[in-house]
Design an enzyme around this catalytic site. Structure first.
Site, PDB file in Angstrom:
ATOM      1  CD  GLU A 195      -2.995   0.325   2.262  1.00  0.00           C
ATOM      2  OE1 GLU A 195      -3.906  -0.632   2.377  1.00  0.00           O
ATOM      3  OE2 GLU A 195      -2.684   1.152   3.179  1.00  0.00           O
ATOM      4  CG  ASP A 235      -3.306   9.465   7.012  1.00  0.00           C
ATOM      5  OD1 ASP A 235      -3.053   8.343   7.306  1.00  0.00           O
ATOM      6  OD2 ASP A 235      -3.434   9.895   6.149  1.00  0.00           O
ATOM      7  CE1 TYR A 287      -6.055  -0.410   4.691  1.00  0.00           C
ATOM      8  CE2 TYR A 287      -7.421  -0.153   6.340  1.00  0.00           C
ATOM      9  CZ  TYR A 287      -6.155  -0.076   5.731  1.00  0.00           C
ATOM     10  OH  TYR A 287      -5.268   0.571   6.496  1.00  0.00           O
TER      11      TYR A 287
END
Lengths: 266, 438
Positions: free
Chosen positions: A49, A60, A175
């Protein structure tokens, strides 16, 4: 069958989960990053990734945010990321999924982005702030028509209806975000994670990879018991952060990948 | 009203703008918020509670003040024929007189009530100038909710007084050191907090930005500004709409609060962005002039960005306008030709600040000073039969240091005399523009 499908099929035959390391493209610069990607492969990655740096990465944590800032400060552009993929993809023989925010794609133009991504050898695209609803009209067709796998996220807050929606839009794998929150290392897994992953996985025919907050071999082993893939990001990115200029950075990354993926190979 | 869903099924769009571009973790909570809001706004009891609090606690209705000394000062060559001197009559909608000193309290109380109704025990907010932070801290104290406010480090420096006000109100002020250390970075951190604590926490977003339902919800909570102004103008002028309505546009919440009520009327409307210190990327926050379509903080709208889609840094003397994206509904209103957008630079805003202080005894927020500066451009060219409505979105106590600092930098803070043709030129002409300026 896409290259991503092939990876998960092979892992299924070997009765183990896939190991999916993450690095920020261009961190600390494109040349060093190319070596680090090589180290991921040497250390035992099954699929890679690669983050596309963005100025405002709201999903993030501090480690990946700083990595994006380093990469941008080093002058990384989307073209640079595509070149990097083109240099690494076939040499490594491992599929590459881009982990990105939508605005850089939007700025490039969705069609042009998809075309260039496919041409450079990208296998799949995970756009973290683009849910299937917003992807339906242009993003999905642009990817699918070029053989790129769209990977979407599920989270602990996802309802049954959303699981179905995400499953229908995704290719390659889905995911699962291990907990509500941003990327980054955590000292412990969420207590309900393993049960949740089982619950979600039952509703999917696609493989399910789990990420966000997984940073130790013990955590990898626990998650691998219930998931088809384990994503580790910040624990690797932190090695770059600690000493971006270290002459043995690639060796350190390779060793870290080897240790983290060891539980999958017993 | 938002036009519901578009053909692709994406929520909360305004023409081609808006939507819900967020990580999956927030999708279900946003659906929950949308349902709670759509239910609450139809409930008489909720509306009643909100109206009562806005009245008894926040100080609504705010006055509509006819600023005769300002009007007189700005009368052009053909002016001076008005009843009490001056040319065009300038009215100020006095949102600066609300509790906490800005329009932001309308939305903060509305969303805090909604948070309480949804069973959330904690609220978070982002703030630039501090006005939304103070309003949120206030509403949280009022309703017994715990509160964290994110603020860029640069803004905590510029708006020290408001930081202390928030702390005195019991809120935690979290300083954000990342990026440009301004509003955009505060929003990033607030979103990260929300993603992490979504079960217990409601994010009181402070402008007509972000993913659906925020742009329409925040607009609806502020619409009271325009609704009141219409009634007050009817009493003062004998008609509901002014000839020209002006409001500053950061995210654009005070502007939509005003404009929404007048969309069906015959009146020209202008939103004023921060022209900052120059025209280069990074020196201003004029999205309609320097922005391109992009996606930031959950919504598709005009964004100041580079060719790679990296978000640009911005500058404005006013912390509240210092943001790289604009509320998506504004872009649609521009496309539809209903509202015009222009910009005023730091110098003009500072000059307008002094002008209003000296002529009317009112210190406007530097945000609102941008709107006053736009009135300065138009007033000399309008007749005594006409009226301008300016939304005075907040008071300027918080900006005194910034204004003094600016004066120190440049020496002179006095207003330039209104000029002729130079002030005519707006980027975009409106069908009625010519007649307004006769």
């Amino acid at each position: 069958m896409s290259a991503i499908d092939a990876v998960f099929e092979r892992c299924r035959e070997e009765d183990r989960a896939a190991f999916i390391p993450f690095l920020m493209a261009g961190d600390p610069d494109l040349a060093t990053c190319e070596q680090l990607i090589g180290a991921l492969g040497a250390g035992g990655a099954d699929l890679i990734e690669l983050g596309v740096p963005f100025s405002d990465p709201i999903a993030d944590g501090p480690v990946n945010q700083a990595a994006a800032a380093r990469s941008l400060a080093a002058g990384t552009t989307l073209d640079g990321v595509f070149d990097l993929v083109a240099r690494c993809r076939d040499r490594l023989g491992l599929p590459i999924v881009l982990f990105t925010y939508f605005n850089p794609i939007h700025a490039r133009g969705i069609e042009r982005f998809a075309e260039q991504a496919a041409a450079s050898g990208v296998d799949g695209v995970l756009c973290v702030d683009l849910p299937p609803e917003e992807a339906a009209e242009r993003f999905l067709p642009a990817l699918l028509s070029r053989g790129l796998d769209p990977v979407f996220l599920l989270a602990p807050t996802s309802t049954k209806e959303r699981i179905a929606k995400v499953a229908a839009a995704s290719r390659g794998f889905v995911y699962y975000v291990s907990r509500t929150g941003v990327t980054g290392e955590r000292s412990a897994l969420a207590p309900t994670l393993l049960k949740e992953v089982k619950r979600v996985r039952k509703r999917l025919s696609l493989p399910l990879a789990v990420g966000f907050g997984i940073s130790s071999p013990e955590q990898v082993e626990a998650v691998a018991g219930v998931a088809d893939g384990v994503v580790v990001g910040s624990a690797l990115v932190r090695l770059v952060e600690d000493d971006p200029k270290a002459s043995d950075l690639a060796e350190r990354v390779e060793e870290q990948v080897r240790q983290l993926s060891a539980p999958l190979r017993r | 009203m938002a036009r519901g869903r578009n053909a692709t099924g994406s929520a909360g769009t305004f023409g081609a703008y808006g939507g819900r571009y967020v990580p999956e973790t927030l999708m279900a909570p946003l659906a929950e918020l949308t349902a709670a809001y759509d239910k609450a706004r139809r409930q008489r009891a909720f509306r009643r509670l909100l109206t009562d609090l806005l009245g008894d606690y926040a100080g609504r209705p705010t006055p509509l003040y006819r600023a005769d000394r300002l009007s007189e000062r700005l009368a052009g060559p053909g002016g001076g024929r008005g009843k009490r001197g001056g040319g065009v009559r300038i009215y100020l909608k006095r949102e600066d007189l609300l509790h906490t000193g800005a329009h932001k309290i309308n939305n903060a109380i509305g969303q805090a009530l909604l948070a309480q109704k949804m069973g959330k025990e904690r609220v978070i907010a982002e703030t630039g100038a501090g006005q939304h932070g103070v309003a949120t801290a206030t509403a949280a104290a009022l309703l017994g909710l715990s509160c964290t406010v994110y603020m860029g480090a640069e803004d905590t420096r510029r708006q020290r007084l408001n930081v202390e006000r928030m702390r005195l109100l019991g809120a935690e002020v979290a300083t954000v050191d990342a990026g440009s250390r301004t509003l955009k970075d505060a929003i990033n951190e607030a979103l990260r907090d929300w993603v992490t604590n979504v079960h217990t926490t409601h994010y009181i977003l402070g402008s007509v930005l972000g993913p659906d339902p925020y742009p329409r919800m925040v607009r609806d909570f502020h619409r009271v500004i325009g609704d009141e102004a219409r009634r007050q103008l009817k009493k003062a002028e004998g008609r509901y709409a002014p000839d020209l309505a002006i409001a500053c546009v950061g995210g654009g919440s005070n502007a939509l609060g005003l404009f929404t009520a007048f969309l069906g009327d015959r009146c020209r409307m202008i939103g004023v962005e921060a022209g900052g210190s120059g025209t280069a990327l990074g020196q201003h926050a004029a999205r309609f002039e320097g922005g391109t379509l992009g996606v930031l903080h959950g919504t598709r709208t005009l964004v100041l960005q580079d060719e790679e889609g990296q978000i640009a840094e911005t500058h404005s003397v006013s912390a509240g306008l210092d943001y790289p994206a604009v509320g998506p509904e504004h872009v649609d209103l521009r496309d539809r030709g209903r509202v015009e957008y222009t910009s005023v630079n730091d110098r003009e805003a500072i000059d307008a600040f002094h002008l209003l202080a000296e002529t009317e005894g009112i210190l406007p927020a530097l945000e609102s000073a941008h709107a006053i500066a736009e009135a300065v451009r138009h007033a000399p060219h309008m007749s005594s039969k006409m009226s301008i409505l300016v939304n005075l979105s907040g008071r300027g106590d918080k900006d005194v240091e910034s204004v003094l600092e600016y004066r120190d930098d440049s020496g002179n803070g006095s207003i330039r005399p209104p000029q002729g043709p130079a002030f005519h030129g707006l980027g975009r002409t409106h069908p009625r523009a010519a007649s307004e300026e006769e």
